[in-house]
Design a protein around this motif. Sequence first.
Motif, PDB file in Angstrom:
ATOM      1  N   UNK A 185       8.312 -20.603   0.164  1.00 53.02           N
ATOM      2  CA  UNK A 185       7.392 -20.751  -0.737  1.00 53.02           C
ATOM      3  C   UNK A 185       7.860 -21.111  -2.327  1.00 53.02           C
ATOM      4  N   UNK A 186       7.622 -22.050  -2.880  1.00 48.34           N
ATOM      5  CA  UNK A 186       8.351 -22.466  -4.169  1.00 48.34           C
ATOM      6  C   UNK A 186       7.085 -22.435  -5.458  1.00 48.34           C
TER       7      UNK A 186
ATOM      8  N   UNK B  29      -1.612 -32.026  -2.145  1.00 45.33           N
ATOM      9  CA  UNK B  29      -0.292 -32.733  -1.949  1.00 45.33           C
ATOM     10  C   UNK B  29       0.154 -33.521  -3.215  1.00 45.33           C
ATOM     11  N   UNK B  30      -0.654 -33.805  -4.171  1.00 50.41           N
ATOM     12  CA  UNK B  30      -0.327 -34.329  -5.367  1.00 50.41           C
ATOM     13  C   UNK B  30       0.706 -33.245  -6.115  1.00 50.41           C
TER      14      UNK B  30
ATOM     15  N   UNK C 188       6.359 -31.217  -8.004  1.00 45.12           N
ATOM     16  CA  UNK C 188       7.198 -30.058  -8.025  1.00 45.12           C
ATOM     17  C   UNK C 188       8.621 -30.650  -7.239  1.00 45.12           C
ATOM     18  N   UNK C 189       9.893 -30.914  -7.831  1.00 46.43           N
ATOM     19  CA  UNK C 189      10.792 -31.535  -7.235  1.00 46.43           C
ATOM     20  C   UNK C 189      11.222 -30.704  -5.951  1.00 46.43           C
TER      21      UNK C 189
ATOM     22  N   UNK D 172       2.280 -32.767   4.316  1.00 40.08           N
ATOM     23  CA  UNK D 172       3.586 -33.147   4.467  1.00 40.08           C
ATOM     24  C   UNK D 172       3.881 -34.447   3.644  1.00 40.08           C
ATOM     25  N   UNK D 173       4.774 -34.296   2.666  1.00 36.56           N
ATOM     26  CA  UNK D 173       4.903 -35.330   2.037  1.00 36.56           C
ATOM     27  C   UNK D 173       6.088 -36.313   2.658  1.00 36.56           C
ATOM     28  N   UNK D 174       6.568 -37.402   2.177  1.00 35.92           N
ATOM     29  CA  UNK D 174       7.484 -38.279   2.635  1.00 35.92           C
ATOM     30  C   UNK D 174       8.900 -38.007   2.350  1.00 35.92           C
ATOM     31  N   UNK D 175       9.090 -36.976   1.541  1.00 28.76           N
ATOM     32  CA  UNK D 175      10.422 -36.296   1.158  1.00 28.76           C
ATOM     33  C   UNK D 175      11.394 -35.979   2.298  1.00 28.76           C
TER      34      UNK D 175
END
Length: 85
Positions: A24-25, A38-39, A44-45, A82-85
């Motif tokens: 967890x960040x 999601x946003x 958060x990088x 889940x992001x595309x990162x």
Amino acid sequence: ADEEGEAGSCTFQQDHDVGMPNTIVDSIPGLVDQGKCCAECYANPKCTVAIVLPATVAPGPGCWLKSGEGATYAKKGAVTCRTTR
């Protein structure tokens, strides 16, 4: 990229969580809107995946931002964003 538009690029997976608590960040208590969660992850990088927990799933309600490390596993009521990162 338009930050607001980024919210559309999460893949949502019902009844799943990712990783252990040590991944967890950040967390946003009370935030259960999947798109907004999601946003927050995109903002958060360090975040690659976010988890929405409803009030019925401890320690919810809220949005948890995670590094994405670790396995994906079944968790009733949780939603993985889940992001595309």
